[in-house]
Design an enzyme around this catalytic site. Structure first.
Site, PDB file in Angstrom:
ATOM      1  N   ASN A   9      40.782  39.348  51.575  1.00  0.00           N
ATOM      2  CA  ASN A   9      39.539  39.728  52.251  1.00  0.00           C
ATOM      3  C   ASN A   9      38.427  38.852  51.665  1.00  0.00           C
ATOM      4  O   ASN A   9      37.920  39.138  50.586  1.00  0.00           O
ATOM      5  CB  ASN A   9      39.271  41.221  52.005  1.00  0.00           C
ATOM      6  CG  ASN A   9      37.929  41.673  52.554  1.00  0.00           C
ATOM      7  OD1 ASN A   9      37.267  40.932  53.281  1.00  0.00           O
ATOM      8  ND2 ASN A   9      37.524  42.888  52.215  1.00  0.00           N
ATOM      9  N   LYS A  11      35.498  38.523  52.574  1.00  0.00           N
ATOM     10  CA  LYS A  11      34.153  39.092  52.743  1.00  0.00           C
ATOM     11  C   LYS A  11      33.205  37.999  53.279  1.00  0.00           C
ATOM     12  O   LYS A  11      33.653  37.122  54.008  1.00  0.00           O
ATOM     13  CB  LYS A  11      33.665  39.724  51.438  1.00  0.00           C
ATOM     14  CG  LYS A  11      34.716  40.708  50.881  1.00  0.00           C
ATOM     15  CD  LYS A  11      34.218  41.621  49.817  1.00  0.00           C
ATOM     16  CE  LYS A  11      35.363  42.544  49.385  1.00  0.00           C
ATOM     17  NZ  LYS A  11      34.947  43.512  48.378  1.00  0.00           N
ATOM     18  N   HIS A  92      36.677  49.644  55.824  1.00  0.00           N
ATOM     19  CA  HIS A  92      36.435  49.204  54.441  1.00  0.00           C
ATOM     20  C   HIS A  92      35.224  49.962  53.892  1.00  0.00           C
ATOM     21  O   HIS A  92      34.266  50.212  54.626  1.00  0.00           O
ATOM     22  CB  HIS A  92      36.184  47.694  54.419  1.00  0.00           C
ATOM     23  CG  HIS A  92      36.165  47.135  53.038  1.00  0.00           C
ATOM     24  ND1 HIS A  92      35.084  47.280  52.208  1.00  0.00           N
ATOM     25  CD2 HIS A  92      37.110  46.480  52.329  1.00  0.00           C
ATOM     26  CE1 HIS A  92      35.357  46.721  51.033  1.00  0.00           C
ATOM     27  NE2 HIS A  92      36.582  46.221  51.085  1.00  0.00           N
ATOM     28  N   GLU A  94      32.799  49.079  52.181  1.00  0.00           N
ATOM     29  CA  GLU A  94      31.509  48.391  52.362  1.00  0.00           C
ATOM     30  C   GLU A  94      30.974  48.632  53.776  1.00  0.00           C
ATOM     31  O   GLU A  94      29.777  48.756  53.979  1.00  0.00           O
ATOM     32  CB  GLU A  94      31.675  46.887  52.064  1.00  0.00           C
ATOM     33  CG  GLU A  94      31.790  46.652  50.564  1.00  0.00           C
ATOM     34  CD  GLU A  94      32.494  45.369  50.174  1.00  0.00           C
ATOM     35  OE1 GLU A  94      32.715  44.487  51.018  1.00  0.00           O
ATOM     36  OE2 GLU A  94      32.848  45.260  48.979  1.00  0.00           O
ATOM     37  N   GLU A 161      41.707  51.984  48.504  1.00  0.00           N
ATOM     38  CA  GLU A 161      40.744  51.191  47.746  1.00  0.00           C
ATOM     39  C   GLU A 161      39.698  52.110  47.125  1.00  0.00           C
ATOM     40  O   GLU A 161      38.686  52.430  47.769  1.00  0.00           O
ATOM     41  CB  GLU A 161      40.029  50.195  48.671  1.00  0.00           C
ATOM     42  CG  GLU A 161      40.934  49.151  49.280  1.00  0.00           C
ATOM     43  CD  GLU A 161      40.161  47.885  49.574  1.00  0.00           C
ATOM     44  OE1 GLU A 161      40.539  46.840  49.060  1.00  0.00           O
ATOM     45  OE2 GLU A 161      39.151  47.958  50.298  1.00  0.00           O
ATOM     46  N   GLY A 167      35.308  45.233  43.301  1.00  0.00           N
ATOM     47  CA  GLY A 167      34.353  44.245  42.794  1.00  0.00           C
ATOM     48  C   GLY A 167      33.795  44.562  41.424  1.00  0.00           C
ATOM     49  O   GLY A 167      32.815  43.960  40.993  1.00  0.00           O
ATOM     50  N   SER A 206      39.687  45.189  42.545  1.00  0.00           N
ATOM     51  CA  SER A 206      39.800  44.411  41.303  1.00  0.00           C
ATOM     52  C   SER A 206      41.232  43.999  40.953  1.00  0.00           C
ATOM     53  O   SER A 206      41.592  43.922  39.776  1.00  0.00           O
ATOM     54  CB  SER A 206      39.156  45.171  40.133  1.00  0.00           C
ATOM     55  OG  SER A 206      37.768  45.314  40.364  1.00  0.00           O
TER      56      SER A 206
HETATM   57  P1  PGA Z   1      37.875  43.165  45.020  1.00  0.00           P
HETATM   58  O1  PGA Z   1      37.684  43.686  46.521  1.00  0.00           O
HETATM   59  O2  PGA Z   1      39.297  42.641  44.935  1.00  0.00           O
HETATM   60  O3  PGA Z   1      36.849  42.075  44.861  1.00  0.00           O
HETATM   61  O4  PGA Z   1      37.658  44.317  44.128  1.00  0.00           O
HETATM   62  C1  PGA Z   1      38.704  44.352  47.190  1.00  0.00           C
HETATM   63  C2  PGA Z   1      38.254  44.746  48.570  1.00  0.00           C
HETATM   64  O5  PGA Z   1      37.081  45.080  48.744  1.00  0.00           O
HETATM   65  O6  PGA Z   1      39.046  44.720  49.514  1.00  0.00           O
END
Ligand code: PGA
Length: 243
Positions: A9, A11, A92, A94, A161, A167, A206
């Site tokens: 992903n 982003k 997601h 976010e 998640e 993140g 992460s």
């Molecule tokens: P990250 O994000 O690996 O940077 O923690 C995972 C995600 O949001 O899918």
């Protein structure tokens, strides 16, 4: 046996030059598992061409649930499907937190994605506060309820998640993740015992080359949804190799 899947992903990251370098690097690394990259939608055409003929699949990060019309700035599932996307991320955290997507929107999007013959990667996860208050399972169950009731569960991928792990570098322990994955599989089993055996449940939050192996050793963890570590060839490949 469920086929392992690792999804990148990206982003809101990338550029024409950086995308080309990253994809070329990934193509050079052989992989026995299924790898999918989800670039920002403006780059889907470019990345579709770059992965063409390789063993890397294409996915999108988000779509609107409507098919077409006066929805300025939006793209639909049929549009990204036309560009070759085989997966679309839905729900997601976010999107839920920053773009106001509620359970109803997430269900509509899931149905739109399936309607375009694309596989939704449906994300769920609790916040730090919800975990601290012992509400992890309750939260996950509420996020999944509509999908479990209304969607053919043999046609989707699920992703756990935890919001606090995304993140932050604060990855869930293999035990924490496995326990939620098992819980999700049990929820699926209540509606469809057959789908519970085949549905792939990815872990995200992460994940990196160092912690991936411990996570993937757990039976119910079928792969990963990777953000930050998906932007570098070496990091993403280390995760794929761990799977
Ligand atoms: P990250 O994000 O690996 O940077 O923690 C995972 C995600 O949001 O899918």
């Amino acid at each position: 046996m469920r086929k392992r899947l690792v999804v990148a992903n990206w982003k809101m990251n990338g550029s024409i030059e950086a995308n080309a370098q990253l994809i070329r690097g990934l193509i050079d690394k052989s992989s026995k598992i299924e790898r999918v990259v989800c670039p920002p939608s403006v780059y889907l055409s470019q990345v579709a061409e770059l992965v063409n003929g390789s063993n890397i699949g294409l996915g999108a990060q988000n779509v609107d649930w409507r098919e077409s019309g006066a929805y300025t700035g939006e793209v639909s599932a049929v549009m990204v499907a036309e560009l070759g996307a085989r997966y679309i991320i839905v729900g997601h955290s976010e999107r839920r937190a920053m773009f106001g997507e509620d359970v109803e929107t997430c269900l509509k999007k899931t149905q739109a994605v399936l309607g375009a013959n694309v596989t939704p990667i449906f994300c769920v996860g609790e916040s730090k506060q919800q975990r601290d208050e012992g509400k992890t399972e309750q939260t996950i169950e509420a996020q999944l309820a509509d999908v479990i009731r209304d969607v053919p569960l043999d046609k989707i991928v699920l992703a756990y998640e935890p919001v606090w792990a995304i993140g932050t570098g604060d990855v869930a322990t293999p035990e924490q993740a496995a326990s939620v994955h098992q819980f999700i599989r049990e929820l699926v089993a209540k509606r469809s015992p057959g789908a519970a055996k085949t549905v792939r449940i990815l872990y995200g939050g992460s994940v990196n080359g160092g912690n991936a192996r411990g996570l993937f050793e757990k039976d119910d963890i079928d792969g990963a949804l990777v953000g930050g570590a998906s932007l570098k060839v070496e990091d993403f490949s280390a995760i794929c190799n761990a799977v």
